[in-house]
Motif scaffolding. Sequence first.
Motif, short mmCIF file in Angstrom:
data_model
loop_
_atom_site.label_atom_id
_atom_site.label_comp_id
_atom_site.label_asym_id
_atom_site.label_seq_id
_atom_site.Cartn_x
_atom_site.Cartn_y
_atom_site.Cartn_z
N CYS A 1 0.84 -1.20 0.00
CA CYS A 1 0.00 0.00 0.00
C CYS A 1 0.88 1.26 0.00
O CYS A 1 0.61 2.22 -0.73
CB CYS A 1 -0.92 0.00 1.21
SG CYS A 1 -2.31 -1.15 1.11
N ARG B 1 -1.08 4.32 -1.25
CA ARG B 1 -2.42 4.11 -0.70
C ARG B 1 -2.34 3.94 0.81
O ARG B 1 -1.31 3.46 1.33
CB ARG B 1 -3.07 2.85 -1.33
CG ARG B 1 -3.16 2.92 -2.85
CD ARG B 1 -3.67 1.60 -3.41
NE ARG B 1 -5.01 1.29 -2.95
CZ ARG B 1 -5.62 0.11 -3.11
NH1 ARG B 1 -4.96 -0.88 -3.71
NH2 ARG B 1 -6.83 -0.07 -2.68
N ALA C 1 -2.71 2.27 4.49
CA ALA C 1 -2.50 0.88 4.87
C ALA C 1 -3.82 0.14 5.08
O ALA C 1 -3.87 -1.08 4.94
CB ALA C 1 -1.65 0.81 6.14
N ALA D 1 -6.47 0.45 3.25
CA ALA D 1 -7.25 0.45 2.01
C ALA D 1 -7.53 -0.95 1.50
O ALA D 1 -8.38 -1.13 0.63
CB ALA D 1 -6.52 1.26 0.93
N VAL D 2 -6.81 -1.95 2.02
CA VAL D 2 -6.90 -3.31 1.52
C VAL D 2 -7.26 -4.26 2.66
O VAL D 2 -6.53 -4.34 3.66
CB VAL D 2 -5.59 -3.75 0.84
CG1 VAL D 2 -5.72 -5.18 0.31
CG2 VAL D 2 -5.22 -2.80 -0.28
N ILE E 1 -2.38 -5.04 -5.37
CA ILE E 1 -2.57 -3.79 -4.62
C ILE E 1 -2.15 -2.60 -5.48
O ILE E 1 -2.82 -1.55 -5.48
CB ILE E 1 -1.80 -3.85 -3.29
CG1 ILE E 1 -2.47 -4.87 -2.36
CG2 ILE E 1 -1.72 -2.47 -2.63
CD1 ILE E 1 -1.74 -5.13 -1.06
N THR F 1 -8.90 -3.97 -3.37
CA THR F 1 -9.32 -3.57 -2.02
C THR F 1 -9.48 -4.78 -1.11
O THR F 1 -9.75 -4.62 0.08
CB THR F 1 -10.67 -2.82 -2.06
OG1 THR F 1 -11.71 -3.72 -2.49
CG2 THR F 1 -10.61 -1.62 -3.00
#
Length: 238
Positions: A19, A24, A26, A28-29, A217, A222
């Motif tokens: 991420c 992005r 951390a 976000a996934v 990622i 996601t």
Amino acid sequence: MTTINCNLQQVRARIAQACAAAGRPADAVALLAVSKTFGPEAVREAALAGQRCFGENYIQEAVEKMALVDALGVPAPLEWHCIGPVQSNKTRLVAEHFDWVHTLDRIKTAQRLSDQRPEHLPPLQVCIQVNVDGGATKGGVPPDEALKLARTVALLPRLRLRGVMSIPDEAPDAQTQWAVLQRVRQVFDLLRTQGGPGFEDFDTLSLGMTGDLEAAIRAGSTMVRVGSGIFGARHYPA
């Protein structure tokens, strides 16, 4: 600390690093622990290490496992995701026991799941499976049919359309992985922008496994589905 606990920490670190590399946040996934072929004790170990979401491919095995995990006891309710094909004679089991389905690729299956989802449960969260490789033996709709299916599914009363899922073929290197995964991202973006009614919660790109987690990622996943990276190598019955 158990092996599963250590593996979970390592996978979470990989997600956080990927991420960061992709710019992005951390969180976000989400991590889906794929527990197919592993017993209830392994699921409980992962749950005690803080894992809440589990993916299963084999529906009958999964339903039996859910009961065994409940009997063992876990500190909080778990969330169960069906990530395998859903045959017509198994739709009731899926509708009654799972929280998510990632592999929806036929309107007939979607209609049965909606009709059979018990009223006392929240709507079943579903993703449209897309076959970006075109392999005849793989599940999923072709990319150019995904929007039509998604719009139909979005209007079914006991389903909630959440996003897109895909299982591309293995690629030889990270750049090739990313190029294929980007095609799935393009389908996701198309559906999100052109969807319409019933797409209010369309936010999930279920993409990436142990071997291509970083590339997924980078492509915008996601939710990554990790099995062997958490539980170890699988041993299938003959």
